[in-house]
Design a protein around this motif. Structure first.
Motif, PDB file in Angstrom:
ATOM      1  N   ASP A  75      12.997  10.362  15.060  1.00  0.00           N
ATOM      2  CA  ASP A  75      13.750   9.508  14.145  1.00  0.00           C
ATOM      3  C   ASP A  75      12.750   8.637  13.390  1.00  0.00           C
ATOM      4  O   ASP A  75      12.547   7.467  13.725  1.00  0.00           O
ATOM      5  N   ALA A  76      12.131   9.207  12.370  1.00  0.00           N
ATOM      6  CA  ALA A  76      11.104   8.483  11.628  1.00  0.00           C
ATOM      7  C   ALA A  76      11.680   7.268  10.926  1.00  0.00           C
ATOM      8  O   ALA A  76      11.040   6.214  10.854  1.00  0.00           O
ATOM      9  N   TYR A  77      12.898   7.410  10.399  1.00  0.00           N
ATOM     10  CA  TYR A  77      13.508   6.261   9.721  1.00  0.00           C
ATOM     11  C   TYR A  77      13.748   5.116  10.698  1.00  0.00           C
ATOM     12  O   TYR A  77      13.522   3.951  10.383  1.00  0.00           O
ATOM     13  N   GLY A  78      14.218   5.441  11.894  1.00  0.00           N
ATOM     14  CA  GLY A  78      14.452   4.411  12.890  1.00  0.00           C
ATOM     15  C   GLY A  78      13.169   3.683  13.254  1.00  0.00           C
ATOM     16  O   GLY A  78      13.150   2.461  13.386  1.00  0.00           O
ATOM     17  N   TYR A  79      12.082   4.455  13.436  1.00  0.00           N
ATOM     18  CA  TYR A  79      10.793   3.838  13.769  1.00  0.00           C
ATOM     19  C   TYR A  79      10.347   2.917  12.645  1.00  0.00           C
ATOM     20  O   TYR A  79       9.953   1.769  12.881  1.00  0.00           O
ATOM     21  N   LEU A  80      10.407   3.404  11.405  1.00  0.00           N
ATOM     22  CA  LEU A  80       9.911   2.622  10.263  1.00  0.00           C
ATOM     23  C   LEU A  80      10.899   1.535   9.847  1.00  0.00           C
ATOM     24  O   LEU A  80      10.535   0.358   9.721  1.00  0.00           O
ATOM     25  N   GLY A  81      12.149   1.929   9.629  1.00  0.00           N
ATOM     26  CA  GLY A  81      13.120   0.991   9.084  1.00  0.00           C
ATOM     27  C   GLY A  81      13.586  -0.056  10.068  1.00  0.00           C
ATOM     28  O   GLY A  81      13.823  -1.211   9.697  1.00  0.00           O
ATOM     29  N   ASP A  82      13.718   0.318  11.328  1.00  0.00           N
ATOM     30  CA  ASP A  82      14.249  -0.610  12.327  1.00  0.00           C
ATOM     31  C   ASP A  82      13.168  -1.376  13.074  1.00  0.00           C
ATOM     32  O   ASP A  82      13.449  -2.444  13.636  1.00  0.00           O
ATOM     33  N   LEU A  83      11.934  -0.840  13.111  1.00  0.00           N
ATOM     34  CA  LEU A  83      10.876  -1.479  13.886  1.00  0.00           C
ATOM     35  C   LEU A  83       9.721  -1.972  13.010  1.00  0.00           C
ATOM     36  O   LEU A  83       9.337  -3.139  13.072  1.00  0.00           O
ATOM     37  N   ALA A 100      -7.131 -10.840   8.294  1.00  0.00           N
ATOM     38  CA  ALA A 100      -7.377  -9.670   9.123  1.00  0.00           C
ATOM     39  C   ALA A 100      -8.829  -9.259   8.989  1.00  0.00           C
ATOM     40  O   ALA A 100      -9.413  -9.356   7.895  1.00  0.00           O
ATOM     41  N   ALA A 101      -9.411  -8.799  10.095  1.00  0.00           N
ATOM     42  CA  ALA A 101     -10.744  -8.200  10.105  1.00  0.00           C
ATOM     43  C   ALA A 101     -10.552  -6.751  10.519  1.00  0.00           C
ATOM     44  O   ALA A 101     -10.106  -6.476  11.634  1.00  0.00           O
ATOM     45  N   ALA A 102     -10.844  -5.813   9.605  1.00  0.00           N
ATOM     46  CA  ALA A 102     -10.481  -4.409   9.833  1.00  0.00           C
ATOM     47  C   ALA A 102     -11.695  -3.503   9.710  1.00  0.00           C
ATOM     48  O   ALA A 102     -12.386  -3.512   8.691  1.00  0.00           O
ATOM     49  N   GLN A 103     -11.915  -2.710  10.741  1.00  0.00           N
ATOM     50  CA  GLN A 103     -13.025  -1.774  10.779  1.00  0.00           C
ATOM     51  C   GLN A 103     -12.492  -0.373  11.052  1.00  0.00           C
ATOM     52  O   GLN A 103     -11.389  -0.211  11.560  1.00  0.00           O
ATOM     53  N   GLY A 104     -13.257   0.633  10.700  1.00  0.00           N
ATOM     54  CA  GLY A 104     -12.878   2.003  11.024  1.00  0.00           C
ATOM     55  C   GLY A 104     -11.548   2.396  10.413  1.00  0.00           C
ATOM     56  O   GLY A 104     -11.233   2.035   9.279  1.00  0.00           O
ATOM     57  N   ALA A 105     -10.735   3.106  11.172  1.00  0.00           N
ATOM     58  CA  ALA A 105      -9.460   3.617  10.672  1.00  0.00           C
ATOM     59  C   ALA A 105      -8.470   2.489  10.410  1.00  0.00           C
ATOM     60  O   ALA A 105      -8.205   1.658  11.279  1.00  0.00           O
ATOM     61  N   CYS A 106      -7.933   2.466   9.185  1.00  0.00           N
ATOM     62  CA  CYS A 106      -6.876   1.531   8.781  1.00  0.00           C
ATOM     63  C   CYS A 106      -5.824   2.377   8.074  1.00  0.00           C
ATOM     64  O   CYS A 106      -5.777   2.423   6.838  1.00  0.00           O
ATOM     65  N   LEU A 107      -4.976   3.039   8.818  1.00  0.00           N
ATOM     66  CA  LEU A 107      -4.143   4.105   8.270  1.00  0.00           C
ATOM     67  C   LEU A 107      -2.679   3.927   8.653  1.00  0.00           C
ATOM     68  O   LEU A 107      -2.363   3.366   9.707  1.00  0.00           O
ATOM     69  N   GLY A 108      -1.778   4.401   7.803  1.00  0.00           N
ATOM     70  CA  GLY A 108      -0.364   4.380   8.106  1.00  0.00           C
ATOM     71  C   GLY A 108       0.133   2.982   8.398  1.00  0.00           C
ATOM     72  O   GLY A 108      -0.011   2.067   7.589  1.00  0.00           O
ATOM     73  N   VAL A 109       0.747   2.801   9.572  1.00  0.00           N
ATOM     74  CA  VAL A 109       1.230   1.486   9.957  1.00  0.00           C
ATOM     75  C   VAL A 109       0.077   0.486  10.018  1.00  0.00           C
ATOM     76  O   VAL A 109       0.253  -0.696   9.722  1.00  0.00           O
ATOM     77  N   ASP A 140       3.499   5.581   4.224  1.00  0.00           N
ATOM     78  CA  ASP A 140       4.592   4.642   4.513  1.00  0.00           C
ATOM     79  C   ASP A 140       4.033   3.233   4.689  1.00  0.00           C
ATOM     80  O   ASP A 140       2.880   2.962   4.361  1.00  0.00           O
ATOM     81  N   SER A 141       4.880   2.342   5.166  1.00  0.00           N
ATOM     82  CA  SER A 141       4.499   0.960   5.522  1.00  0.00           C
ATOM     83  C   SER A 141       3.966   0.163   4.335  1.00  0.00           C
ATOM     84  O   SER A 141       3.138  -0.718   4.512  1.00  0.00           O
ATOM     85  N   GLY A 142       4.436   0.477   3.140  1.00  0.00           N
ATOM     86  CA  GLY A 142       4.009  -0.265   1.956  1.00  0.00           C
ATOM     87  C   GLY A 142       2.841   0.336   1.229  1.00  0.00           C
ATOM     88  O   GLY A 142       2.392  -0.210   0.218  1.00  0.00           O
ATOM     89  N   GLY A 143       2.326   1.460   1.723  1.00  0.00           N
ATOM     90  CA  GLY A 143       1.141   2.048   1.122  1.00  0.00           C
ATOM     91  C   GLY A 143       1.340   2.486  -0.324  1.00  0.00           C
ATOM     92  O   GLY A 143       0.447   2.316  -1.162  1.00  0.00           O
ATOM     93  N   HIS A 144       2.517   3.054  -0.648  1.00  0.00           N
ATOM     94  CA  HIS A 144       2.764   3.459  -2.029  1.00  0.00           C
ATOM     95  C   HIS A 144       2.698   2.260  -2.980  1.00  0.00           C
ATOM     96  O   HIS A 144       2.144   2.351  -4.080  1.00  0.00           O
ATOM     97  N   TRP A 145       3.291   1.161  -2.551  1.00  0.00           N
ATOM     98  CA  TRP A 145       3.269  -0.048  -3.401  1.00  0.00           C
ATOM     99  C   TRP A 145       1.840  -0.531  -3.611  1.00  0.00           C
ATOM    100  O   TRP A 145       1.423  -0.800  -4.749  1.00  0.00           O
ATOM    101  N   LEU A 146       1.081  -0.672  -2.516  1.00  0.00           N
ATOM    102  CA  LEU A 146      -0.284  -1.190  -2.622  1.00  0.00           C
ATOM    103  C   LEU A 146      -1.131  -0.321  -3.540  1.00  0.00           C
ATOM    104  O   LEU A 146      -1.784  -0.826  -4.461  1.00  0.00           O
ATOM    105  N   PHE A 147      -1.123   0.977  -3.304  1.00  0.00           N
ATOM    106  CA  PHE A 147      -1.988   1.861  -4.086  1.00  0.00           C
ATOM    107  C   PHE A 147      -1.561   1.908  -5.546  1.00  0.00           C
ATOM    108  O   PHE A 147      -2.406   1.862  -6.455  1.00  0.00           O
TER     109      PHE A 147
END
Length: 265
Positions: A75-83, A100-109, A140-147
């Motif tokens: 249930d991808a929508y439930g994971y993203l939309g509800d959580l 935030a201090a971010a190193q290495g993989a910063c992907l998806g959520v 997902d998680s706002g990535g389309h908007w940011l890019f």
């Protein structure tokens, strides 16, 4: 997996599952939300005036933990939309400056966590993009908007179609985030910056945070923004920090701010 510490008016939230690149399952998302709730309660008590989010190990956050996901029943929508989305909204509305201090993989959520943070410093070797073409899924998680907002439609779809990743240095040069630093300097630099901000006029910072969010989300024009600035300044001039800042300038000394918020509307 999620750790929270509060010291010297700074809350530090740590994603601590380096063995899986801090990937987030449902339980981890709940823990992260609880950490932000606890930090927000401390902020309301005057014990937190800035927050730092970071990840342990080689990667900041590789996104959703899909190791146990059964795609046929997922249930991808439930994971993203509800959580995920409620968590990102909570993070974005945190009542103090967030870094935030971010190193290495910063992907998806993981990318979404950065989007929901006020100021993001990345390691020059960070990996940012959309690897979802390899999963038959989409960003997902706002990535389309940011890019799209920062890179434009062509570059956004190039990254999505090819699944190529940008380095931290490339991401900052493209306007995605604030600063890129050598990986070995990232955490020390970010902690020092957060400590300095926590001693500042965080009530005034909160006013700016609200105004920037309104410009972003409501697309305020120039003169509407000016009116909002005028109103915010009118409220701030009744705060203790405003008085302290002006007195310190006139007396040629360093101000001592307490983080007083402006009176409410």
């Amino acid at each position: 997996m999620i750790e929270l510490s509060i010291e010297n008016n700074v809350a530090e939230v740590v994603l601590n599952a380096p063995q899986k690149m801090n990937a987030l399952n449902e339980d981890a998302l709940a823990e992260l939300g609880e950490a932000y709730d606890e930090a927000a309660a401390a902020a309301a008590q005057g014990r937190v005036r800035a927050l730092l989010l970071r990840g342990e190990g080689r990667g900041f956050c590789a996104g959703r933990d899909i190791s146990a996901v059964i795609p046929e029943t997922d249930d991808a929508y439930g994971y993203l939309g509800d959580l995920v989305t409620p968590l990102l909204r909570k993070m974005s509305a945190f009542p103090a400056p967030t870094f935030a201090a971010a190193q290495g993989a910063c992907l998806g959520v993981g990318l979404g966590l950065l989007i929901a943070t006020d100021v993001v410093y990345v390691a020059d070797n960070a990996k940012i993009g959309s690897p979802f073409a390899n999963l038959g899924a989409t960003l997902d998680s706002g990535g389309h908007w940011l890019f799209t907002e920062r890179l434009g439609a062509h570059r956004t779809l190039d990254l999505i179609y090819t699944a190529e990743l940008m380095s931290g240095s490339e991401a900052v040069a493209s306007g995605l985030f604030s600063r890129a630093l050598p990986a070995g300097d990232l955490l020390e630099h970010t902690r020092a910056t957060v400590a300095k901000v926590a001693e500042g006029a965080t009530g005034a910072f909160a006013a700016s945070k609200e105004l920037v969010a309104a410009i972003r989300d409501q697309r305020l024009g120039l003169w509407a923004s000016v009116e909002e600035e005028n109103a915010a300044q009118g409220r701030l001039c009744k705060s203790e920090d405003y008085s302290e800042g002006f007195k310190a300038f006139q007396e040629k000394r360093k101000p001592v701010f307490r983080g007083n918020s402006a009176p409410s509307h």
